[in-house]
Design a protein around this motif. Structure first.
Motif, PDB file in Angstrom:
ATOM      1  N   GLU A 236       6.137  12.951  -8.728  1.00 51.15           N
ATOM      2  CA  GLU A 236       5.105  11.916  -8.546  1.00 51.15           C
ATOM      3  C   GLU A 236       5.646  10.742  -7.749  1.00 51.15           C
ATOM      4  O   GLU A 236       4.986  10.219  -6.847  1.00 51.15           O
ATOM      5  CB  GLU A 236       4.602  11.424  -9.904  1.00 51.15           C
ATOM      6  CG  GLU A 236       3.779  12.421 -10.679  1.00 51.15           C
ATOM      7  CD  GLU A 236       3.515  11.971 -12.106  1.00 51.15           C
ATOM      8  OE1 GLU A 236       3.812  10.797 -12.463  1.00 51.15           O
ATOM      9  OE2 GLU A 236       3.020  12.804 -12.895  1.00 51.15           O
ATOM     10  N   GLU A 237       6.844  10.297  -8.093  1.00 53.89           N
ATOM     11  CA  GLU A 237       7.436   9.138  -7.434  1.00 53.89           C
ATOM     12  C   GLU A 237       7.841   9.438  -5.992  1.00 53.89           C
ATOM     13  O   GLU A 237       7.712   8.577  -5.125  1.00 53.89           O
ATOM     14  CB  GLU A 237       8.621   8.608  -8.242  1.00 53.89           C
ATOM     15  CG  GLU A 237       8.239   8.068  -9.612  1.00 53.89           C
ATOM     16  CD  GLU A 237       7.187   6.971  -9.550  1.00 53.89           C
ATOM     17  OE1 GLU A 237       7.243   6.123  -8.639  1.00 53.89           O
ATOM     18  OE2 GLU A 237       6.297   6.966 -10.423  1.00 53.89           O
ATOM     19  N   VAL A 238       8.340  10.646  -5.732  1.00 58.69           N
ATOM     20  CA  VAL A 238       8.675  11.030  -4.353  1.00 58.69           C
ATOM     21  C   VAL A 238       7.427  10.916  -3.486  1.00 58.69           C
ATOM     22  O   VAL A 238       7.457  10.329  -2.396  1.00 58.69           O
ATOM     23  CB  VAL A 238       9.284  12.449  -4.298  1.00 58.69           C
ATOM     24  CG1 VAL A 238       9.281  13.006  -2.874  1.00 58.69           C
ATOM     25  CG2 VAL A 238      10.706  12.453  -4.863  1.00 58.69           C
ATOM     26  N   HIS A 239       6.320  11.455  -3.961  1.00 63.04           N
ATOM     27  CA  HIS A 239       5.075  11.395  -3.185  1.00 63.04           C
ATOM     28  C   HIS A 239       4.584   9.956  -3.029  1.00 63.04           C
ATOM     29  O   HIS A 239       4.115   9.577  -1.952  1.00 63.04           O
ATOM     30  CB  HIS A 239       4.005  12.280  -3.831  1.00 63.04           C
ATOM     31  CG  HIS A 239       4.174  13.726  -3.498  1.00 63.04           C
ATOM     32  ND1 HIS A 239       3.483  14.349  -2.488  1.00 63.04           N
ATOM     33  CD2 HIS A 239       4.996  14.676  -4.028  1.00 63.04           C
ATOM     34  CE1 HIS A 239       3.852  15.610  -2.420  1.00 63.04           C
ATOM     35  NE2 HIS A 239       4.775  15.839  -3.337  1.00 63.04           N
ATOM     36  N   ALA A 240       4.709   9.159  -4.078  1.00 55.74           N
ATOM     37  CA  ALA A 240       4.255   7.763  -4.012  1.00 55.74           C
ATOM     38  C   ALA A 240       5.073   6.964  -3.002  1.00 55.74           C
ATOM     39  O   ALA A 240       4.526   6.142  -2.263  1.00 55.74           O
ATOM     40  CB  ALA A 240       4.330   7.116  -5.393  1.00 55.74           C
ATOM     41  N   VAL A 241       6.371   7.190  -2.944  1.00 59.32           N
ATOM     42  CA  VAL A 241       7.235   6.454  -2.015  1.00 59.32           C
ATOM     43  C   VAL A 241       6.874   6.781  -0.575  1.00 59.32           C
ATOM     44  O   VAL A 241       6.822   5.893   0.280  1.00 59.32           O
ATOM     45  CB  VAL A 241       8.727   6.763  -2.285  1.00 59.32           C
ATOM     46  CG1 VAL A 241       9.601   6.283  -1.139  1.00 59.32           C
ATOM     47  CG2 VAL A 241       9.179   6.119  -3.587  1.00 59.32           C
ATOM     48  N   VAL A 242       6.606   8.028  -0.285  1.00 56.02           N
ATOM     49  CA  VAL A 242       6.348   8.480   1.087  1.00 56.02           C
ATOM     50  C   VAL A 242       4.946   8.096   1.572  1.00 56.02           C
ATOM     51  O   VAL A 242       4.748   7.855   2.764  1.00 56.02           O
ATOM     52  CB  VAL A 242       6.554  10.016   1.160  1.00 56.02           C
ATOM     53  CG1 VAL A 242       5.991  10.599   2.438  1.00 56.02           C
ATOM     54  CG2 VAL A 242       8.025  10.352   1.026  1.00 56.02           C
ATOM     55  N   ASP A 243       4.018   8.005   0.660  1.00 58.35           N
ATOM     56  CA  ASP A 243       2.604   7.822   1.013  1.00 58.35           C
ATOM     57  C   ASP A 243       2.378   6.653   1.962  1.00 58.35           C
ATOM     58  O   ASP A 243       2.696   5.507   1.652  1.00 58.35           O
ATOM     59  CB  ASP A 243       1.772   7.616  -0.258  1.00 58.35           C
ATOM     60  CG  ASP A 243       0.286   7.589   0.026  1.00 58.35           C
ATOM     61  OD1 ASP A 243      -0.192   8.428   0.803  1.00 58.35           O
ATOM     62  OD2 ASP A 243      -0.393   6.698  -0.534  1.00 58.35           O
ATOM     63  N   GLY A 244       1.856   6.971   3.140  1.00 55.94           N
ATOM     64  CA  GLY A 244       1.476   5.948   4.106  1.00 55.94           C
ATOM     65  C   GLY A 244       2.591   5.402   4.970  1.00 55.94           C
ATOM     66  O   GLY A 244       2.332   4.577   5.852  1.00 55.94           O
ATOM     67  N   LEU A 245       3.828   5.831   4.751  1.00 56.62           N
ATOM     68  CA  LEU A 245       4.928   5.328   5.583  1.00 56.62           C
ATOM     69  C   LEU A 245       4.976   6.078   6.910  1.00 56.62           C
ATOM     70  O   LEU A 245       4.773   7.295   6.968  1.00 56.62           O
ATOM     71  CB  LEU A 245       6.277   5.474   4.877  1.00 56.62           C
ATOM     72  CG  LEU A 245       6.528   4.590   3.659  1.00 56.62           C
ATOM     73  CD1 LEU A 245       7.948   4.811   3.139  1.00 56.62           C
ATOM     74  CD2 LEU A 245       6.295   3.121   3.967  1.00 56.62           C
ATOM     75  N   THR A 246       5.265   5.359   7.975  1.00 58.65           N
ATOM     76  CA  THR A 246       5.450   5.962   9.290  1.00 58.65           C
ATOM     77  C   THR A 246       6.863   6.553   9.374  1.00 58.65           C
ATOM     78  O   THR A 246       7.739   6.227   8.549  1.00 58.65           O
ATOM     79  CB  THR A 246       5.298   4.910  10.395  1.00 58.65           C
ATOM     80  OG1 THR A 246       6.377   3.954  10.251  1.00 58.65           O
ATOM     81  CG2 THR A 246       3.955   4.198  10.320  1.00 58.65           C
TER      82      THR A 246
ATOM     83  N   GLY B 115       6.647  12.128   6.592  1.00 54.27           N
ATOM     84  CA  GLY B 115       6.943  12.298   5.173  1.00 54.27           C
ATOM     85  C   GLY B 115       6.635  13.687   4.662  1.00 54.27           C
ATOM     86  O   GLY B 115       7.141  14.095   3.611  1.00 54.27           O
ATOM     87  N   ASP B 116       5.810  14.428   5.400  1.00 51.43           N
ATOM     88  CA  ASP B 116       5.447  15.776   4.961  1.00 51.43           C
ATOM     89  C   ASP B 116       6.662  16.686   4.851  1.00 51.43           C
ATOM     90  O   ASP B 116       6.706  17.564   3.989  1.00 51.43           O
ATOM     91  CB  ASP B 116       4.430  16.396   5.916  1.00 51.43           C
ATOM     92  CG  ASP B 116       3.077  15.711   5.868  1.00 51.43           C
ATOM     93  OD1 ASP B 116       2.797  14.987   4.881  1.00 51.43           O
ATOM     94  OD2 ASP B 116       2.296  15.893   6.821  1.00 51.43           O
TER      95      ASP B 116
ATOM     96  N   ALA C 291      11.957   3.532  -3.490  1.00 55.79           N
ATOM     97  CA  ALA C 291      10.796   2.653  -3.698  1.00 55.79           C
ATOM     98  C   ALA C 291      11.160   1.206  -3.370  1.00 55.79           C
ATOM     99  O   ALA C 291      10.351   0.473  -2.795  1.00 55.79           O
ATOM    100  CB  ALA C 291      10.298   2.780  -5.141  1.00 55.79           C
ATOM    101  N   TYR C 292      12.367   0.795  -3.712  1.00 54.60           N
ATOM    102  CA  TYR C 292      12.827  -0.549  -3.399  1.00 54.60           C
ATOM    103  C   TYR C 292      12.919  -0.750  -1.878  1.00 54.60           C
ATOM    104  O   TYR C 292      12.457  -1.769  -1.346  1.00 54.60           O
ATOM    105  CB  TYR C 292      14.185  -0.810  -4.061  1.00 54.60           C
ATOM    106  CG  TYR C 292      14.722  -2.186  -3.786  1.00 54.60           C
ATOM    107  CD1 TYR C 292      14.191  -3.298  -4.431  1.00 54.60           C
ATOM    108  CD2 TYR C 292      15.752  -2.382  -2.872  1.00 54.60           C
ATOM    109  CE1 TYR C 292      14.685  -4.567  -4.182  1.00 54.60           C
ATOM    110  CE2 TYR C 292      16.252  -3.638  -2.622  1.00 54.60           C
ATOM    111  CZ  TYR C 292      15.715  -4.737  -3.266  1.00 54.60           C
ATOM    112  OH  TYR C 292      16.194  -5.979  -3.022  1.00 54.60           O
ATOM    113  N   VAL C 293      13.497   0.224  -1.176  1.00 54.39           N
ATOM    114  CA  VAL C 293      13.590   0.152   0.283  1.00 54.39           C
ATOM    115  C   VAL C 293      12.181   0.090   0.876  1.00 54.39           C
ATOM    116  O   VAL C 293      11.918  -0.703   1.788  1.00 54.39           O
ATOM    117  CB  VAL C 293      14.395   1.327   0.868  1.00 54.39           C
ATOM    118  CG1 VAL C 293      14.317   1.361   2.387  1.00 54.39           C
ATOM    119  CG2 VAL C 293      15.851   1.250   0.418  1.00 54.39           C
ATOM    120  N   ARG C 294      11.279   0.894   0.346  1.00 51.38           N
ATOM    121  CA  ARG C 294       9.877   0.852   0.811  1.00 51.38           C
ATOM    122  C   ARG C 294       9.318  -0.566   0.674  1.00 51.38           C
ATOM    123  O   ARG C 294       8.692  -1.102   1.591  1.00 51.38           O
ATOM    124  CB  ARG C 294       9.031   1.841   0.012  1.00 51.38           C
ATOM    125  CG  ARG C 294       7.556   1.765   0.342  1.00 51.38           C
ATOM    126  CD  ARG C 294       6.706   2.575  -0.663  1.00 51.38           C
ATOM    127  NE  ARG C 294       5.316   2.340  -0.438  1.00 51.38           N
ATOM    128  CZ  ARG C 294       4.507   3.160   0.201  1.00 51.38           C
ATOM    129  NH1 ARG C 294       4.937   4.301   0.680  1.00 51.38           N
ATOM    130  NH2 ARG C 294       3.234   2.830   0.363  1.00 51.38           N
TER     131      ARG C 294
END
Length: 171
Positions: A16-26, A101-102, A160-163
């Motif tokens: 869940e967290e892996v997907h949340a971190v990646v979501d929407g990032l270029t 991110g895919d 997540a912090y880096v994001r």
């Protein structure tokens, strides 16, 4: 609740967290390093996936998803085939770059599915089986699974912090 159910839940939280971190990032954000020598989101998620893949496969006598399902070729990082990121220099961290991110979530999902398959077969007595005698005391399967879970949660938290750093710098 059985121990395997707790482990399945814990590993599900990583996903869940892996997907949340990646979501929407270029791609630029995924590969950005917030400071010289710092790790990128891409490296952190690749590393936690590689560690889980390597350690779970080893503990259960399975092939690594990285090699068996062609993820090494899809990433095309120019690193050693079995590298997990442990002890990587800043130069090696810089090699871990993705176009989206895919790729990161696809690889993690494949590792996650193999992990779940192994965990679903667990009996309580299996957790006592020694999987690594290089340590004193030797490492049991239960200890190895909790160690990977802990390491992965730490790295996904770092990602997540880096994001957050990247997004606050962009605002």
């Amino acid at each position: 609740m059985h121990a395997k159910d707790i482990l399945i839940d814990g590993y599900g939280r990583i996903r869940e967290e892996v997907h949340a971190v990646v979501d929407g990032l270029t791609a630029e954000q995924l590969n950005a390093r917030p400071a010289a020598g710092a790790n990128s989101v891409s490296w952190l998620l690749w590393h936690l996936s590689r560690v889980q893949d390597d350690h779970v496969a080893g503990a259960f006598g399975l092939e690594q998803v990285w090699l068996a399902r062609g993820w090494e070729k899809r990433f095309g990082l120019g690193l050693g085939r079995r590298e997990t990121g442990y002890g990587h220099s800043a130069a090696k961290v810089a090699k871990v770059r993705v176009d989206s991110g895919d790729l990161l979530t696809g690889y993690y999902d494949a590792v996650h599915e193999q992990t779940l398959g192994a965990l679903r077969q667990l009996a309580a007595k299996d957790l006592e089986r020694v999987v690594d005698e290089r340590w004193d005391p030797p490492v049991t399967l239960g200890v190895r699974l909790v160690s990977v879970l802990s390491d992965d949660l730490q790295h996904v938290g770092q990602a997540a912090y880096v994001r957050g750093l990247l997004q606050s710098a962009d605002s």
